[in-house]
Design an enzyme around this catalytic site. Structure first.
Site, PDB file in Angstrom:
ATOM      1  N   THR A  70       0.834  -1.211   0.000  1.00  0.00           N
ATOM      2  CA  THR A  70       0.000   0.000   0.000  1.00  0.00           C
ATOM      3  C   THR A  70       0.863   1.253   0.000  1.00  0.00           C
ATOM      4  O   THR A  70       0.616   2.185  -0.777  1.00  0.00           O
ATOM      5  CB  THR A  70      -0.939  -0.007   1.217  1.00  0.00           C
ATOM      6  N   ASN A 175      -5.675  -8.659  -8.236  1.00  0.00           N
ATOM      7  CA  ASN A 175      -5.678  -9.356  -6.957  1.00  0.00           C
ATOM      8  C   ASN A 175      -6.952 -10.152  -6.706  1.00  0.00           C
ATOM      9  O   ASN A 175      -6.970 -11.026  -5.833  1.00  0.00           O
ATOM     10  CB  ASN A 175      -5.476  -8.357  -5.813  1.00  0.00           C
ATOM     11  N   GLN A 203       0.712  -8.891  -6.463  1.00  0.00           N
ATOM     12  CA  GLN A 203       0.239 -10.262  -6.672  1.00  0.00           C
ATOM     13  C   GLN A 203       1.097 -11.029  -7.670  1.00  0.00           C
ATOM     14  O   GLN A 203       1.119 -12.263  -7.660  1.00  0.00           O
ATOM     15  CB  GLN A 203      -1.217 -10.253  -7.154  1.00  0.00           C
ATOM     16  N   GLY A 222       6.153  -7.871   0.874  1.00  0.00           N
ATOM     17  CA  GLY A 222       6.805  -9.055   1.405  1.00  0.00           C
ATOM     18  C   GLY A 222       5.859 -10.156   1.820  1.00  0.00           C
ATOM     19  O   GLY A 222       6.151 -11.341   1.628  1.00  0.00           O
ATOM     20  N   HIS A 223       4.704  -9.811   2.381  1.00  0.00           N
ATOM     21  CA  HIS A 223       3.851 -10.852   2.957  1.00  0.00           C
ATOM     22  C   HIS A 223       3.101 -11.674   1.921  1.00  0.00           C
ATOM     23  O   HIS A 223       2.434 -12.637   2.272  1.00  0.00           O
ATOM     24  CB  HIS A 223       2.888 -10.255   3.985  1.00  0.00           C
ATOM     25  N   CYS A 347      -8.477  -6.432   1.759  1.00  0.00           N
ATOM     26  CA  CYS A 347      -8.583  -5.014   2.089  1.00  0.00           C
ATOM     27  C   CYS A 347     -10.011  -4.505   1.978  1.00  0.00           C
ATOM     28  O   CYS A 347     -10.328  -3.421   2.469  1.00  0.00           O
ATOM     29  CB  CYS A 347      -7.656  -4.194   1.190  1.00  0.00           C
TER      30      CYS A 347
END
Length: 402
Positions: A70, A175, A203, A222-223, A347
């Protein structure tokens, strides 16, 4: 319990955690500190930056560590648009320095407002950034339509570009439905017009090539890759007029202030290297499992519809609508059967509104609210036939009211 919501977040890889641990314990220094503890942290940060740059095919100086996707999207869009505005106002002004200039793109000017292009199916981080520029800075925003598969037309992009266009921001892969854009064609358009192209690759990373996108700026998180939440990257050419969004101590070459997350940067570098090394094999393996799964769901549930592009899609994504049901009810039935997934973007979870992505693809609001998205891990190897059977049983249960 089988977790099939990897587009929302992924578990931290063991080797990532192992690489991070020293920088969470005994090597805890601030990389801006001028002593041995700080210098050790700075060295680790520089090494992580170089490793990320190598995977992305950019210079180390182009890598800006952020708190996630984000922030990277916000920095790319707001930074490039406001940077272009300020450069227009005062070509001599150094970016990131104080200015008494009014940052409204129209105040006191006869020129057309700074222009930004995006699409109707982007992540909320992109759309909200564009909304902000429009609402607060008076910029003009074009939101390109997509076809029924979620694909952006390069011809429509070319027609939308104006002399005052400062940045084009498009998702490499969506996404929610997984559609992969023709980034070669899109980047050819922006390059010909000499307009910076930002790709949201949050993504795409780990599934698609990142070195040959033609993008001028690229965001990753990263996640989504096996690193923890709280670390991301914006790779952006250092010659582009990027205005900082966060102001303070001038870290990250004055492009993103704030003490760097050294442990997160180290973890992201390891996760990105591993994902890239495994990408070709993982994409082929998971893509084949996904295709078999989608065929079985469509055969077992005649009213099911696969959303997104039928072939040009992320290997780990299969998204469906189940007309005549409630997507949330199907999710609950699936969880009762040991399958955890989602209706779309995490989100937007909790919103009563239908997905803006599905609406943009021409799906009616009632059907859009029946969506269920399955996203698989890079390391997934198990047969998905039992999951397809669980989907059919869950849909049947919802329809019968059981």
């Amino acid at each position: 319990m089988l977790y099939l919501d990897h587009a929302a977040t992924t578990p931290v890889r063991p080797e990532v955690l192992e690489a991070m641990l020293p920088y969470l314990t005994d090597r805890f220094g601030n990389p801006s500190s001028h002593h041995t503890v700080g210098e050790a942290a700075a060295s680790a940060l520089a090494d992580a930056r170089a490793r990320v740059a190598d995977v992305l095919g950019v210079r180390a100086s182009d890598v800006v560590f952020t708190s996630g996707g984000t922030e990277a999207d916000n920095l790319a869009i707001k930074g490039l648009a406001i940077g272009a505005l300020l450069r227009r106002r005062d070509p001599r002004r150094a970016l990131g320095t104080p200015s008494a200039l009014n940052t409204s793109s129209t105040a006191g000017m006869t020129e057309p407002p700074v222009h930004v292009i995006t699409t109707a199916i982007e992540h909320e981080a992109v759309l909200a950034s564009c909304d902000y520029l429009e609402r607060v800075h008076g910029m003009a925003v074009t939101r390109l339509a997509v076809d029924a598969t979620g694909t952006v037309s390069p011809d429509n992009l070319a027609a939308a570009i104006r002399p005052e266009t400062a940045v084009v921001s498009i998702g490499y892969a969506n996404n929610e439905v997984g559609t992969v854009q023709d980034v070669a064609a899109l980047s050819a358009v922006t390059a010909a017009a000499r307009v910076p192209l930002h790709l949201d690759a949050v993504q795409a990373a780990g599934w698609l090539p990142l070195r040959v996108t033609g993008a001028d700026a690229l965001s990753i998180a990263g996640h989504k890759l096996g690193a923890p939440a709280g670390i991301g990257v914006l790779a952006v050419g250092s010659r582009l007029p990027l205005e900082p969004v966060l102001h303070g101590g001038g870290q990250e070459r004055d492009r993103r202030s704030g003490t760097e997350n050294v442990a997160g940067a180290v973890g992201l570098a390891v996760a990105l290297e591993r994902a890239e090394a495994e990408r070709a094999e993982a994409s082929a393996r998971v893509g084949a499992l996904r295709d078999r799964f989608a065929r079985r769901v469509l055969s077992l549930v005649p009213t099911a519809r696969l959303t997104g592009h039928p072939t040009r899609r992320l290997p780990g994504t299969a998204s469906f609508t189940f007309a005549g049901t409630s997507g949330e009810a199907v999710l609950l039935e699936l969880e009762r059967r040991g399958v955890v997934t989602s209706s779309g973007s995490a989100c937007a979870a909790g919103s009563d509104e239908p997905s803006h992505v599905l609406l943009a693809c021409g799906i009616d609001p009632a059907t859009a609210q029946t969506a269920v998205r399955f996203t698989f891990a890079h390391g997934h190897t198990a047969d998905l036939d039992p999951v397809a059977d669980a989907v059919a049983a869950a849909v049947a249960a919802v329809r019968s009211g059981a």
